[in-house]
Write a protein that holds these residues in place. Structure first.
Motif, PDB file in Angstrom:
ATOM      1  N   THR A  22      31.371  19.191  27.223  1.00 52.42           N
ATOM      2  CA  THR A  22      31.598  18.139  26.224  1.00 52.42           C
ATOM      3  C   THR A  22      31.929  16.798  26.846  1.00 52.42           C
ATOM      4  OG1 THR A  22      33.936  18.743  26.100  1.00 52.42           O
ATOM      5  CG2 THR A  22      32.434  19.818  24.539  1.00 52.42           C
ATOM      6  N   ASP A  23      31.875  16.766  28.212  1.00 53.15           N
ATOM      7  CA  ASP A  23      32.236  15.517  28.861  1.00 53.15           C
ATOM      8  C   ASP A  23      31.041  14.622  29.147  1.00 53.15           C
ATOM      9  OD1 ASP A  23      31.133  17.230  30.658  1.00 53.15           O
ATOM     10  OD2 ASP A  23      32.481  16.690  32.340  1.00 53.15           O
ATOM     11  N   THR A  24      29.827  15.095  28.747  1.00 48.76           N
ATOM     12  CA  THR A  24      28.649  14.269  28.973  1.00 48.76           C
ATOM     13  C   THR A  24      28.579  13.171  27.926  1.00 48.76           C
ATOM     14  OG1 THR A  24      27.329  15.785  27.657  1.00 48.76           O
ATOM     15  CG2 THR A  24      27.370  16.155  30.040  1.00 48.76           C
ATOM     16  N   LYS A  25      28.134  11.976  28.335  1.00 45.33           N
ATOM     17  CA  LYS A  25      28.046  10.834  27.424  1.00 45.33           C
ATOM     18  C   LYS A  25      26.636  10.704  26.882  1.00 45.33           C
ATOM     19  CE  LYS A  25      31.624   8.214  29.842  1.00 45.33           C
ATOM     20  NZ  LYS A  25      31.957   6.943  30.525  1.00 45.33           N
ATOM     21  N   PRO A  26      26.501  10.335  25.642  1.00 49.85           N
ATOM     22  CA  PRO A  26      25.165  10.164  25.079  1.00 49.85           C
ATOM     23  C   PRO A  26      24.474   8.978  25.728  1.00 49.85           C
ATOM     24  CG  PRO A  26      26.831   9.323  23.576  1.00 49.85           C
ATOM     25  CD  PRO A  26      27.560  10.016  24.677  1.00 49.85           C
ATOM     26  N   PRO A  27      23.145   9.041  25.825  1.00 56.14           N
ATOM     27  CA  PRO A  27      22.431   7.923  26.440  1.00 56.14           C
ATOM     28  C   PRO A  27      22.616   6.654  25.617  1.00 56.14           C
ATOM     29  CG  PRO A  27      20.885   9.403  25.333  1.00 56.14           C
ATOM     30  CD  PRO A  27      22.233  10.071  25.331  1.00 56.14           C
ATOM     31  N   THR A  28      22.742   5.553  26.298  1.00 55.81           N
ATOM     32  CA  THR A  28      22.910   4.270  25.624  1.00 55.81           C
ATOM     33  C   THR A  28      21.838   3.313  26.101  1.00 55.81           C
ATOM     34  OG1 THR A  28      24.417   3.528  27.363  1.00 55.81           O
ATOM     35  CG2 THR A  28      25.396   4.556  25.418  1.00 55.81           C
ATOM     36  N   ALA A  29      21.588   2.272  25.296  1.00 53.54           N
ATOM     37  CA  ALA A  29      20.610   1.262  25.663  1.00 53.54           C
ATOM     38  C   ALA A  29      21.121   0.450  26.850  1.00 53.54           C
ATOM     39  CB  ALA A  29      20.340   0.331  24.474  1.00 53.54           C
ATOM     40  N   SER A  30      20.182  -0.067  27.626  1.00 50.34           N
ATOM     41  CA  SER A  30      20.564  -0.842  28.798  1.00 50.34           C
ATOM     42  C   SER A  30      21.286  -2.109  28.376  1.00 50.34           C
ATOM     43  CB  SER A  30      19.312  -1.212  29.609  1.00 50.34           C
ATOM     44  OG  SER A  30      19.661  -2.089  30.647  1.00 50.34           O
ATOM     45  N   PRO A  31      22.498  -2.362  28.910  1.00 47.12           N
ATOM     46  CA  PRO A  31      23.226  -3.570  28.547  1.00 47.12           C
ATOM     47  C   PRO A  31      22.695  -4.795  29.276  1.00 47.12           C
ATOM     48  CG  PRO A  31      24.479  -2.333  30.158  1.00 47.12           C
ATOM     49  CD  PRO A  31      23.265  -1.524  29.846  1.00 47.12           C
ATOM     50  N   ASP A  32      21.727  -4.611  30.187  1.00 50.97           N
ATOM     51  CA  ASP A  32      21.226  -5.702  31.015  1.00 50.97           C
ATOM     52  C   ASP A  32      19.699  -5.666  31.011  1.00 50.97           C
ATOM     53  OD1 ASP A  32      21.121  -7.821  32.678  1.00 50.97           O
ATOM     54  OD2 ASP A  32      21.751  -6.768  34.479  1.00 50.97           O
ATOM     55  N   PRO A  33      19.057  -6.098  29.929  1.00 55.14           N
ATOM     56  CA  PRO A  33      17.596  -5.999  29.854  1.00 55.14           C
ATOM     57  C   PRO A  33      16.872  -6.943  30.791  1.00 55.14           C
ATOM     58  CG  PRO A  33      18.448  -7.189  27.958  1.00 55.14           C
ATOM     59  CD  PRO A  33      19.645  -6.661  28.702  1.00 55.14           C
ATOM     60  N   VAL A  34      17.537  -7.989  31.267  1.00 62.52           N
ATOM     61  CA  VAL A  34      16.914  -8.956  32.167  1.00 62.52           C
ATOM     62  C   VAL A  34      17.672  -8.944  33.495  1.00 62.52           C
ATOM     63  CG1 VAL A  34      16.287 -11.363  32.521  1.00 62.52           C
ATOM     64  CG2 VAL A  34      16.211 -10.388  30.219  1.00 62.52           C
ATOM     65  N   PRO A  35      17.006  -8.665  34.619  1.00 62.67           N
ATOM     66  CA  PRO A  35      17.703  -8.614  35.909  1.00 62.67           C
ATOM     67  C   PRO A  35      18.330  -9.959  36.273  1.00 62.67           C
ATOM     68  CG  PRO A  35      15.512  -7.636  36.065  1.00 62.67           C
ATOM     69  CD  PRO A  35      15.587  -8.301  34.727  1.00 62.67           C
TER      70      PRO A  35
END
Length: 247
Positions: A22-35
């Protein structure tokens, strides 16, 4: 112990489900879409263009004088509607002075804007790294969109592409708003040049006692610039609408 009971216990052991972590985190969108490198490249290109404009403006102001203007008008047989060659030279001197200052200040404004942009993006990235969130802020997305609009400006309706990119990067608000802002950003950088162009026209017209004609020229220029602004904002808003509608 009976064999049936042993077999039953062994079967239960084999079929017992594995415990779920239960310690796995759900995937989230990239907070940094532009390098981050894009920020540096964009800032560097803007600064180079700014320095070039500053050099051009300074060169015009220091080197283009009455003699050069006279040679240009006489050698090229340049005709200015309603003005004699002598009047065109007299009007051209203050016009070139004011216009060259506008070019130089526009260049300096681009350099300053590049520095502010890069510094602001670094602060945003550090904040997101420590506090979370996304680096695709409203104004950053608008700037990225304006840069893309300038990159493909040779294509009709290029503002649509820039507005669409800005709306795609910036989620959570109306795509129309960030797309329209994309068109506004590109136009705002030319405001110093527009102001000094208008002053130069008035100064040149006043030098030959044609101030009313200068006011008319300034009015035509302002109407054209406002029309360009409305077109850029409209195309940007249309581009911003597309991701909301189809993506």
């Amino acid at each position: 112990m009976p064999r049936s009971l042993v077999a039953s216990c062994m079967g239960d052991a084999k079929t017992a489900p594995k415990p779920v972590r239960t310690d796995t985190k759900p995937p989230t969108a990239s907070p940094d879409p532009v390098p981050a490198v894009v920020d540096w490249v964009l800032g560097a290109i803007t600064a180079v263009v700014g320095f070039a404009l500053t050099a051009v403006g300074a060169g015009m102001y220091t080197r283009v004088d009455r003699t050069i203007i006279t040679e240009f008008i006489t050698a090229e047989s340049t005709e200015v509607n309603g003005l004699t060659p002598a009047e065109a030279v007299t009007a051209g001197v203050p016009f070139v002075d004011w216009f060259s200052v506008g070019v130089a200040l526009t260049g300096l404004g681009l350099v300053a804007a590049a520095a502010v942009f890069v510094r602001g993006r670094r602060r945003t990235r550090r904040r997101v790294a420590s506090e979370g969130g996304t680096t695709a802020t409203f104004w950053a997305s608008a700037v990225y969109g304006a840069a893309v609009t300038a990159l493909v400006s040779f294509v009709h309706g290029s503002g649509i592409v820039g507005g669409a990119l800005a709306a795609y990067l910036h989620e959570g608000e109306s795509g129309l708003r960030v797309g329209a802002t994309t068109g506004l950003v590109g136009w705002a950088l030319t405001v110093p040049l527009l102001v000094f162009l208008a002053v130069g026209l008035l100064a040149g017209a006043g030098a030959v006692d044609r101030f009313t004609g200068g006011v008319v020229l300034v009015g035509i220029t302002l109407v054209g610039e406002l029309a360009a602004l409305a077109l850029n904002v409209g195309f940007g808003a249309l581009g911003g609408y597309l991701p909301d509608r189809f993506v």
